[in-house]
Design an enzyme around this catalytic site. Structure first.
Site, mmCIF file in Angstrom:
data_model
loop_
_atom_site.group_PDB
_atom_site.id
_atom_site.type_symbol
_atom_site.label_atom_id
_atom_site.label_comp_id
_atom_site.label_asym_id
_atom_site.label_seq_id
_atom_site.Cartn_x
_atom_site.Cartn_y
_atom_site.Cartn_z
ATOM 1 C CE1 TYR A 1 -3.201 -2.862 0.126
ATOM 2 C CE2 TYR A 1 -2.843 -3.043 2.491
ATOM 3 C CZ TYR A 1 -3.398 -3.522 1.335
ATOM 4 O OH TYR A 1 -4.160 -4.664 1.360
ATOM 5 C CG ASP B 1 -0.662 -13.546 -0.533
ATOM 6 O OD1 ASP B 1 -0.257 -14.577 -1.098
ATOM 7 O OD2 ASP B 1 -0.003 -12.480 -0.491
#
Ligand code: FES
Ligand code: FE2
Ligand code: FE2
Lengths: 377, 98
Positions: A123, A239
């Site tokens: 991020y 994930d």
């Protein structure tokens, strides 16, 4: 019953329950009670990726061209995901490691948490690329009311469990009056109940709460916007699909009684509360969708469609942990999302021919046909 | 990587089974997992990983027999199958949400 980093007792860990048995001593995997957790570790390791491998230079230009309400959608989702992964990057470790009793599960928890730190770093990679002052975005996460509301619900169960385990480790069983909190009863059934509900709320976090944001990211990418971001989100989603399987296994093993007979009784007693956790989270996510689109929708997505998607995915997740599907929505209103969510190494539709070449080396998004003019075939 | 699209062994079975889904009936072989064959028949099935680790493709198995050439990582609830990696071994009846 204080925690020890190396339990001196001699015991057979394959006879221990997943949690609240002996503290793990030797990290050994030659004998395993639940081999599934080592399989998850192996899979997670095979997924390893680094955010810096995804080139985001085109995203920067795309972002500047987005309309203001679209920038709001994009940034708000990014903030929310940053919050979720901040929590997930530490909480499984902090909450679960002190009480885990199987080496393979202990290592899965660490592997799982570690992969969340990759998400967090991604991020920063994205935000640095699209804005000049990342602080504006990060600082807002702790002040923006819509985000902090979410922080309360995602950390509630974790924090309660951590608090109870702390008391248990220092004081043992009993009822203790904690300044500012009143009386807290610590007993094995209470601890196990707190654990079960925590795992349910983590399952909800990873299996439902991320999906509104995933849908928006792929919604932009469907219009060939913010495609670098979408590549990262694809890797994160892969994930997360594995993580949610981890918590589904824990919940189902607990409920089955195969791991710990007492836990099965507690799980049965908690079914209603667990159901409520799923339903409330879905309602909060629908509210979130409304906030995202308050100033305008994006092509192909609006609050209503996203709300239906939340209901649909919640039904899927409820069923996976043995709960009855709660919502009326029985069809995926945005079936195109699955082609984005699918693992890269599995070919689906022809338009999904893109493979993980960006994992091998950094691809340059700005290449055009003329860059290949020198190549003779 | 687990390849769920390969049939087990090299020998092709000519076995064809019926899959009942509500009022529909779809013929499938043992050569590929159920998911791809349903998709080819125009039926939308939820999926994500297509490799047996996310449980998104979980579908009710009302009766009949399926096998998994590779044990899926996802938990398979009793009375359910994982469409992305299940090989149909008899006539079966399946259902999505009630
Ligand atoms: S699509 Fe993930 S388990 Fe079948
Ligand atoms: Fe994550
Ligand atoms: Fe996660």
């Amino acid at each position: 019953m204080s925690y020890s980093t190396f339990n001196r007792k001699h015991f057979d860990s394959t006879k221990e329950p997943m949690f609240f048995g002996e503290n793990v001593n030797v990290a050994r995997y030659d004998q395993q009670k639940h081999p599934i957790f080592e399989k998850l570790i192996e899979k997670q390791l095979s997924f390893f990726w680094r955010p810096e491998e995804v080139d985001l230079s085109t995203d920067r230009k795309d972002f500047q061209r987005l309309e203001e309400h679209e920038q709001h959608i994009f940034l708000s989702n990014l903030k929310y995901q940053t919050l979720l992964d901040s929590v997930q990057g530490r909480s499984p470790n902090v909450a679960l490691l002190p009480i885990v009793s199987l080496p393979e599960l202990e290592t899965w928890i660490e592997t799982w948490s570690f992969s969340e730190t990759i998400h967090s770093r991604s991020y920063t990679h994205i935000i640095r690329n699209i804005v000049n002052d990342p602080s504006k975005i990060f600082d807002d996460i702790v002040t923006n009311e819509e985000i902090t509301k979410r922080a309360d619900s995602v950390s509630l169960y974790y924090d309660r469990l951590i608090e109870m385990v702390n008391i248990y480790n220092t004081m043992g069983m009993g009822t203790f009056s904690i300044p500012g909190k009143g009386d807290i009863e610590i007993s094995m059934p209470k601890l196990k109940k707190a654990l079960y509900l925590t795992i349910a709320s983590v399952n909800v976090l990873e299996a439902i709460r991320f999906y509104v944001s995933f849908a928006c990211s792929f919604g932009f990418a469907e219009r060939t916007l913010m495609e670098g971001n979408a590549k990262i989100i694809k890797l994160i989603a892969r994930d997360e699909a594995l993580h949610l399987t981890g918590t589904q296994h824990m919940l189902n093993l607990m409920a089955s009684g195969k791991d710990d007979p007492e836990m099965a009784i507690i799980a049965a007693e908690c079914q209603d509360e667990m159901r409520q956790i799923f339903i409330e989270a879905a309602e909060q996510e629908k509210e979130w969708a409304t906030y995202l689109f308050k100033d305008g929708s994006m092509i192909g997505l609006n609050a209503q469609i996203l709300g239906q998607y939340v209901e649909y995915i919640t039904n899927v997740r409820m069923q996976a942990v043995g709960l009855e599907a709660y919502f009326e929505t029985k069809h995926n209103p945005i079936p195109w999302i699955n082609a984005w969510l699918v693992s890269d190494n599995v070919q689906v539709a022809p338009q999904e021919a893109e493979i993980s070449s960006y994992l091998v080396g950094q691809t340059d998004n700005s290449l055009d046909d003329s860059d290949f003019d020198d190549f003779d075939l | 990587m687990t390849s769920t699209s390969k049939p087990q062994g090299d020998e092709k079975t000519d076995q064809v089974h019926r899959v009942l889904l509500g009022k529909k009936q779809i013929l499938v072989t043992e050569d590929e997992p159920l998911l791809v064959q349903l998709e080819r028949a125009g039926i939308h099935v939820e999926y994500q990983c297509r490799e047996g680790y996310c449980s998104s493709c979980s579908v009710k198995l009302l009766w009949g027999h399926v096998i998994y050439p590779f044990e899926p990582l996802a938990w398979v609830q009793s009375g359910y199958l994982l469409a992305c990696c299940a090989i149909v071994k008899s006539d079966i009846e399946i259902a999505f949400f009630d």
